[in-house]
Write an enzyme that holds these catalytic residues in place. Structure first.
Site, short mmCIF file in Angstrom:
data_model
loop_
_atom_site.label_atom_id
_atom_site.label_comp_id
_atom_site.label_asym_id
_atom_site.label_seq_id
_atom_site.Cartn_x
_atom_site.Cartn_y
_atom_site.Cartn_z
CE1 TYR A 135 1.98 -12.83 -21.47
CE2 TYR A 135 0.44 -11.35 -20.69
CZ TYR A 135 1.74 -11.74 -20.99
OH TYR A 135 2.74 -10.83 -20.58
CB ILE A 167 -3.68 -7.97 9.99
CG1 ILE A 167 -3.06 -9.22 9.18
CG2 ILE A 167 -4.19 -6.98 9.08
CD1 ILE A 167 -3.86 -9.63 8.11
N GLY A 203 0.74 -1.19 0.20
CA GLY A 203 0.07 0.10 0.14
C GLY A 203 0.82 1.14 -0.01
CE1 TYR A 247 -5.39 -13.15 -3.47
CE2 TYR A 247 -6.46 -13.71 -5.44
CZ TYR A 247 -6.24 -12.86 -4.56
OH TYR A 247 -7.15 -12.02 -4.15
#
Length: 320
Positions: free
Chosen positions: A202, A52, A36, A137
């Site tokens: 792609y 966090i 960020g 992920y």
């Protein structure tokens, strides 16, 4: 109300934090600034630079809820550094849930992802579709969704997970600042700015009208509005999962052509081999969000999404 926004210095988190402030809420942004930007924290929000995992240091019973955006989010990186994703996304979220339980904060909106579904068996994708993530992920985000369900059932948490499709556009001075950038619209805009020679396509042999992948693009401001609605959508002990998308898709080449029209710049293309794990079409069914949240996205025009992103890209270029 008073809310903690984790990852509120990032793209989506900053826009949501700004919407909360405009709605009259008190906002604290918690972000370690690993991805960020301090400039992304809206004026009027309190800012805590931290992780966090340490949320218990700042979270107290005065907070009415948490909006959780803090996560590692690069699909490709997650394949080569899965340990980072399990540690940050799952371990961090577990620590945050513990801090919320300890402080008695019982309302959560979680930034989830369409990557939890993997290769769709049918489109548009509904929330009951099989969840078969094809990357660490997506797997970590799905694990957190399961974790939240358990927390809600056992401890009375009111929770909503919002599974995004392709977020795009900007909201005034809040937009995408990813480094490195991996999202199509800002990458094409970099070509328009002369920061990139051409855009890579792609694969142009998919079973789609022009041979390129089709994706569902949602304006970040529409997304933010869904988060505010989600804050009051779940009952204690309930974990509601909603897809967020426009329900229609645009191909890679349609996006490129739209950028040409909006910016007035030529955009050279280079066809590259397909990327592994790229489905031909990813389009959301947002019927649940419309029904359960009362959400009605109003910025569905691709040219408008691109125009907002282009304005933000030019704003950032002037800062540099």
């Amino acid at each position: 109300m008073k809310y903690l926004v984790t990852g509120g210095a990032g793209y989506v988190g900053s826009v949501v934090a700004q919407h909360l402030l405009e709605a009259g809420h008190e906002v604290t942004v918690l972000d370690n600034l690993s991805t960020g930007f301090r400039a992304g924290v809206p004026a009027g929000a309190a800012f805590v630079e931290g992780d966090i995992r340490d949320a218990a240091k700042w979270l107290d019973p005065s907070y009415d809820g948490v909006l959780h955006f803090a996560a590692s989010s690069q699909v490709g990186e997650s394949v080569v550094k899965p340990e980072k994703y399990w540690d940050n996304n799952v371990g961090g979220s577990m620590a945050l849930l513990g801090a919320m339980r300890e402080a008695g904060v019982r309302r959560l909106v979680f930034s989830s992802t369409a990557a939890t579904y993997g290769e769709p068996e049918q489109v548009p994708i509904v929330e009951s579709a099989p969840t078969k993530p094809t990357s660490p992920y997506g797997a970590t985000k799905l694990a957190v969704d399961h974790m939240i369900t358990s927390e809600a059932h056992a401890h009375g948490l009111s929770a909503v997970s919002l599974r995004y499709f392709n977020v795009a556009g900007a909201y005034g001075t809040y937009g995408e600042r990813h480094d490195p950038e991996s999202h199509l619209i800002p990458l094409v805009l970099q070509v328009a700015q002369g920061r990139r020679d051409a855009i890579s396509v792609y694969g142009d042999d998919y079973a789609t009208p022009d041979g390129t992948c089709v994706r569902d693009y949602i304006h970040v401001a529409d997304l933010a509005e869904a988060h505010l609605l989600a804050l009051t959508a779940a009952q204690p002990g309930e974990h509601l999962i909603c897809n967020l998308g426009n329900g229609n898709g645009f191909s890679v080449r349609e996006v490129i052509e739209t950028v040409r029209q909006v910016t007035g710049h030529p955009i050279p293309e280079v066809v590259a081999p397909r990327r592994g794990g790229d489905p031909a079409v990813l389009v959301a069914s947002a019927d649940t969000a419309r029904e359960k949240l009362g959400w009605n996205p109003s910025r569905e025009d691709l040219a408008g999404i691109v125009a907002d992103a282009w304005q933000f890209a030019q704003h950032i270029a002037k800062e540099q």
